[in-house]
Design a protein around this motif. Structure first.
Motif, PDB file in Angstrom:
ATOM      1  N   THR A 194       0.849  -1.194   0.000  1.00 24.31           N
ATOM      2  CA  THR A 194       0.000   0.000   0.000  1.00 24.31           C
ATOM      3  C   THR A 194       0.883   1.243   0.000  1.00 24.31           C
ATOM      4  N   CYS A 195       0.671   2.103  -0.984  1.00 24.22           N
ATOM      5  CA  CYS A 195       1.485   3.316  -1.067  1.00 24.22           C
ATOM      6  C   CYS A 195       1.248   4.175   0.177  1.00 24.22           C
ATOM      7  N   GLY A 196       2.317   4.621   0.767  1.00 22.84           N
ATOM      8  CA  GLY A 196       2.207   5.399   2.004  1.00 22.84           C
ATOM      9  C   GLY A 196       2.300   6.887   1.752  1.00 22.84           C
ATOM     10  N   PRO A 197       2.388   7.647   2.823  1.00 20.22           N
ATOM     11  CA  PRO A 197       2.339   9.110   2.700  1.00 20.22           C
ATOM     12  C   PRO A 197       3.683   9.724   2.302  1.00 20.22           C
ATOM     13  N   THR A 198       3.602  10.902   1.712  1.00 14.62           N
ATOM     14  CA  THR A 198       4.783  11.736   1.563  1.00 14.62           C
ATOM     15  C   THR A 198       4.769  12.640   2.782  1.00 14.62           C
ATOM     16  N   VAL A 199       5.797  12.494   3.615  1.00 16.97           N
ATOM     17  CA  VAL A 199       5.712  13.100   4.944  1.00 16.97           C
ATOM     18  C   VAL A 199       6.258  14.534   4.986  1.00 16.97           C
ATOM     19  N   ILE A 254      -7.933  14.355   5.512  1.00 17.16           N
ATOM     20  CA  ILE A 254      -8.875  13.243   5.751  1.00 17.16           C
ATOM     21  C   ILE A 254      -9.176  12.464   4.472  1.00 17.16           C
ATOM     22  N   GLY A 255      -8.860  13.046   3.316  1.00 18.97           N
ATOM     23  CA  GLY A 255      -8.981  12.303   2.056  1.00 18.97           C
ATOM     24  C   GLY A 255      -7.955  11.176   2.028  1.00 18.97           C
ATOM     25  N   ASN A 256      -6.701  11.508   2.332  1.00 21.37           N
ATOM     26  CA  ASN A 256      -5.667  10.472   2.415  1.00 21.37           C
ATOM     27  C   ASN A 256      -6.120   9.383   3.379  1.00 21.37           C
ATOM     28  N   LEU A 257      -6.661   9.818   4.507  1.00 19.89           N
ATOM     29  CA  LEU A 257      -7.036   8.852   5.548  1.00 19.89           C
ATOM     30  C   LEU A 257      -8.177   7.948   5.087  1.00 19.89           C
ATOM     31  N   THR A 265      -8.404   6.662   2.167  1.00 12.39           N
ATOM     32  CA  THR A 265      -7.734   5.567   1.450  1.00 12.39           C
ATOM     33  C   THR A 265      -7.127   4.568   2.428  1.00 12.39           C
ATOM     34  N   TYR A 266      -6.503   5.084   3.500  1.00 16.71           N
ATOM     35  CA  TYR A 266      -5.889   4.147   4.463  1.00 16.71           C
ATOM     36  C   TYR A 266      -6.952   3.341   5.210  1.00 16.71           C
ATOM     37  N   ILE A 267      -8.123   3.926   5.417  1.00 15.81           N
ATOM     38  CA  ILE A 267      -9.206   3.183   6.087  1.00 15.81           C
ATOM     39  C   ILE A 267      -9.670   2.033   5.172  1.00 15.81           C
ATOM     40  N   GLY A 274      12.239  12.900  -2.491  1.00 14.54           N
ATOM     41  CA  GLY A 274      11.962  12.902  -3.921  1.00 14.54           C
ATOM     42  C   GLY A 274      10.545  12.723  -4.418  1.00 14.54           C
ATOM     43  N   HIS A 275       9.531  13.252  -3.728  1.00 16.32           N
ATOM     44  CA  HIS A 275       8.200  13.224  -4.327  1.00 16.32           C
ATOM     45  C   HIS A 275       7.925  14.618  -4.885  1.00 16.32           C
ATOM     46  N   LEU A 276       7.740  14.654  -6.196  1.00 17.78           N
ATOM     47  CA  LEU A 276       7.574  15.956  -6.833  1.00 17.78           C
ATOM     48  C   LEU A 276       6.137  16.437  -6.706  1.00 17.78           C
ATOM     49  N   ASP A 335      10.236  19.542  -5.166  1.00 13.93           N
ATOM     50  CA  ASP A 335      10.277  18.441  -4.220  1.00 13.93           C
ATOM     51  C   ASP A 335       9.436  18.813  -3.000  1.00 13.93           C
ATOM     52  N   LYS A 336       8.419  17.991  -2.707  1.00 16.01           N
ATOM     53  CA  LYS A 336       7.506  18.314  -1.610  1.00 16.01           C
ATOM     54  C   LYS A 336       8.234  18.353  -0.274  1.00 16.01           C
ATOM     55  N   MET A 337       9.193  17.465  -0.101  1.00 13.54           N
ATOM     56  CA  MET A 337       9.923  17.423   1.172  1.00 13.54           C
ATOM     57  C   MET A 337      10.705  18.711   1.383  1.00 13.54           C
ATOM     58  N   CYS A 372      -2.372  -1.391  -3.530  1.00  8.37           N
ATOM     59  CA  CYS A 372      -3.461  -0.416  -3.314  1.00  8.37           C
ATOM     60  C   CYS A 372      -2.944   1.017  -3.339  1.00  8.37           C
ATOM     61  N   GLY A 373      -3.893   1.914  -3.438  1.00 10.48           N
ATOM     62  CA  GLY A 373      -3.611   3.345  -3.350  1.00 10.48           C
ATOM     63  C   GLY A 373      -4.890   4.089  -3.712  1.00 10.48           C
ATOM     64  N   GLY A 374      -4.797   5.402  -3.734  1.00  2.00           N
ATOM     65  CA  GLY A 374      -5.945   6.190  -4.187  1.00  2.00           C
ATOM     66  C   GLY A 374      -5.952   6.246  -5.708  1.00  2.00           C
ATOM     67  N   VAL A 375      -7.083   6.626  -6.296  1.00  5.68           N
ATOM     68  CA  VAL A 375      -7.188   6.629  -7.768  1.00  5.68           C
ATOM     69  C   VAL A 375      -6.168   7.545  -8.450  1.00  5.68           C
ATOM     70  N   GLY A 381      -8.815   3.256  -4.223  1.00  3.22           N
ATOM     71  CA  GLY A 381      -9.897   3.908  -3.494  1.00  3.22           C
ATOM     72  C   GLY A 381     -10.246   5.232  -4.172  1.00  3.22           C
ATOM     73  N   ALA A 382     -11.568   5.488  -4.304  1.00  5.04           N
ATOM     74  CA  ALA A 382     -11.990   6.771  -4.891  1.00  5.04           C
ATOM     75  C   ALA A 382     -11.711   7.888  -3.890  1.00  5.04           C
ATOM     76  N   HIS A 383     -11.739   9.108  -4.386  1.00  5.19           N
ATOM     77  CA  HIS A 383     -11.366  10.236  -3.534  1.00  5.19           C
ATOM     78  C   HIS A 383     -12.482  10.718  -2.626  1.00  5.19           C
TER      79      HIS A 383
HETATM   80  P1  AMP Z   1       0.148  11.332  -0.694  1.00  6.70           P
HETATM   81  O1  AMP Z   1       0.544  11.571   0.749  1.00  6.70           O
HETATM   82  O2  AMP Z   1      -0.267  12.553  -1.416  1.00  6.70           O
HETATM   83  O3  AMP Z   1       1.194  10.545  -1.441  1.00  6.70           O
HETATM   84  O4  AMP Z   1      -1.171  10.412  -0.654  1.00  6.70           O
HETATM   85  C1  AMP Z   1      -1.349   9.340   0.212  1.00  6.70           C
HETATM   86  C2  AMP Z   1      -2.509   8.460  -0.220  1.00  6.70           C
HETATM   87  O5  AMP Z   1      -3.752   9.203  -0.232  1.00  6.70           O
HETATM   88  C3  AMP Z   1      -2.370   7.926  -1.645  1.00  6.70           C
HETATM   89  O6  AMP Z   1      -2.822   6.578  -1.664  1.00  6.70           O
HETATM   90  C4  AMP Z   1      -3.298   8.802  -2.466  1.00  6.70           C
HETATM   91  O7  AMP Z   1      -3.744   8.145  -3.610  1.00  6.70           O
HETATM   92  C5  AMP Z   1      -4.413   9.051  -1.489  1.00  6.70           C
HETATM   93  N1  AMP Z   1      -5.196  10.283  -1.718  1.00  6.70           N
HETATM   94  C6  AMP Z   1      -4.752  11.502  -2.112  1.00  6.70           C
HETATM   95  N2  AMP Z   1      -5.778  12.403  -2.172  1.00  6.70           N
HETATM   96  C7  AMP Z   1      -6.903  11.734  -1.789  1.00  6.70           C
HETATM   97  C8  AMP Z   1      -8.299  12.083  -1.630  1.00  6.70           C
HETATM   98  N3  AMP Z   1      -8.744  13.321  -1.832  1.00  6.70           N
HETATM   99  N4  AMP Z   1      -9.163  11.115  -1.240  1.00  6.70           N
HETATM  100  C9  AMP Z   1      -8.734   9.846  -1.006  1.00  6.70           C
HETATM  101  N5  AMP Z   1      -7.437   9.454  -1.122  1.00  6.70           N
HETATM  102  C10 AMP Z   1      -6.531  10.369  -1.506  1.00  6.70           C
END
Ligand code: AMP
Ligand code: ZN
Length: 465
Positions: free
Chosen positions: A26-31, A37-40, A42-44, A70-72, A81-83, A238-241, A270-272
């Protein structure tokens, strides 16, 4: 188990490579900031998938990366670079930013009752693996060095667009319109595997490599971490769309080029979650994060319940009105569970039909709202006794993780009772010392744990709420 597979664009029977075992990435966060809560959401969804598979009896090995290099900001290779942006914004160094937001992310996961994946790997911990993979791709003609950077040549990939269903012409227009074209590339959609020519001033994280000092591109991180921790074959990714293109498309291209065979069988997205403006953002407007919801009086599990009521493949619009409805419904649900009598005998055979329905709902492409409906059916049922109902609820909560039996559990837990009585005594003393502030703090503290104090002339008693 049936799952929608983005790769085939249909709901398919899920068959893991090895019987009874699931390898899940499962792709994780860019910290660089808090999770929104959208990211969350997907994790749920990923958490329910993992726990549901475990409920069915699979042994799930789940891996998540933490992108700390290195996440652009743009998916084209020309963003920032977001970091580094995070570090600049807060006047800290990149590692401080990464460590701080990793901890915050894990806290959010725990508050939402998300099982923290067994294996969490920081992108910066796998540099030798990326180098090994990139070298092999260069040797075999999948990657090339140009202007100091190493690029993946998408024309060499087997069906590069199979996951996204996009077509190259659409992309050409996109590239031309939005970003200046990188002339070092052979094809506009080629992507960087290794940068030695940094576009960023003060690039702090750099490593030696056969192509010069530099750092990895974002996409190779997930392929590398997956390969290192889960081997050559993956069952579910897995990951978000938003990850479908280019991130996951690039992961497939490079992993399969490196491995020389198909890599992952099921791709679940997962949809957004969107706000009313149509997009969840970390920069503009009110930053919707879990702590903000808590400030406004919602618990993390109210939000989890809100998410579980919709299907993970439907996009969802966030509003406080809908969260209110979820909060009230969850409170009602807990009250119903709390009212169940736990002193009867559990009739196991009566549990079976409900468990079967619950499993079937999960097996039907993770139909969480149906799983909740089954839960309501149990509470309404007239043919099963209270204690059996309680046993079923407890069982379902292994997947739903809504702390549905928390109060019941507290009730039978002697040490919790002792804790309450000790607090009541402490509060009595505080009142005697005229320290009313302390007395109120103790009352509120207990209330937050679901214990309401009742003062009367005879003394203080309590009730569980
Ligand atoms: P990021 O930290 O931006 O790399 O995103 C972390 C996770 O959240 C990835 O699996 C993304 O696909 C997902 N994600 C990003 N934006 C949303 C959103 N609005 N709703 C649901 N999931 C999202
Ligand atoms: Zn990833």
């Amino acid at each position: 188990m049936k799952l929608y597979n983005t790769l085939s664009k249909r709901v398919e029977e899920f068959i893991p490579n090895e019987e009874g075992k699931v390898k899940m990435y499962t792709c994780g966060p860019t910290v660089y900031n808090y999770a929104h809560i959208g990211n969350l959401r997907t994790y749920i969804f990923e958490d329910v998938l993992q726990k549901g598979l475990e409920y069915l009896g699979y042994d799930v090995k789940r891996v998540m990366n933490i992108t700390d290099v290195g996440h652009l900001t743009s998916d084209a290779d020309t963003g920032n670079d977001k970091m580094l942006e995070g570090a600049k914004r807060e006047g800290k160094d990149v590692m401080e930013i990464a460590n701080f937001y990793t901890e915050e992310f894990l806290d959010d996961m725990r508050s939402l009752n998300i099982k923290v994946p067994e294996i969490i790997v920081k992108a910066t911990d796998c540099i030798p693996t990326y180098i090994e993979m990139i070298q092999k791709m260069i040797d075999e003609g999948y990657a090339y060095l140009s202007n100091g950077n190493v690029y993946f040549d998408i024309s060499k990939a087997k069906d590069y667009y199979k996951l996204s269903g996009k077509n190259p012409d659409d992309l050409k227009i996109g590239v031309r319109d939005s970003v200046e074209e990188d002339v070092a590339k052979r094809n506009p959609a080629d992507f960087v595997l290794w940068f030695t020519v940094s576009k960023f001033e003060n690039q702090i994280l750099k490593w030696d490599s056969p192509w010069g000092v530099g750092y990895p591109g974002w996409h190779i991180e997930c392929s590398g971490i997956s390969y290192k921790t889960l081997g050559e074959y993956l069952d579910i990714h897995c990951g978000g769309v938003d990850n479908i293109f280019p991130h996951h498309s690039n992961e497939i291209a490079q992993s399969e080029a490196f491995l020389g065979h198909k890599w992952c069988n099921y791709w679940c997205h997962g949809a957004h979650l969107n706000d009313k403006s149509g997009k969840m953002s970390k920069s503009s407007g009110e930053f919707l994060r879990l702590a903000l919801l808590e400030e406004k009086g919602y618990s993390p599990l109210d939000y989890r319940y809100f998410c579980l009521n919709s299907h993970y493949r439907n996009s969802l619009v966030f509003s406080y009105e809908s969260l209110d409805i979820a909060k009230k419904a969850l409170a009602k649900l807990r009250n119903k569970v709390m009212a169940l009598d736990s002193s009867m005998d559990v009739e196991e055979e009566k549990m079976r039909p409900y468990i079967k329905k619950f499993k079937e709902s999960f097996e039907n492409d993770i139909n969480t709202s149906m799983m909740i409906t089954v839960l309501y059916d149990v509470l309404k049922a007239e043919d099963i006794n209270d204690t059996t109902k309680l046993a079923i609820v407890k069982d379902f909560d292994k997947v739903l993780s809504l702390d549905l039996c928390a109060v019941q559990e507290k009730e039978i837990n002697d040490s919790f009772e002792e804790e309450i009585l000790a607090k009541i005594e402490e509060r009595k003393q505080a009142k005697a010392d005229k320290d009313f502030k302390k007395a109120d703090t103790i009352r509120d503290e207990l209330l937050s744990k679901g214990v309401r104090l009742i003062d009367s002339r005879e003394g203080t008693t309590y009730e569980l709420i």
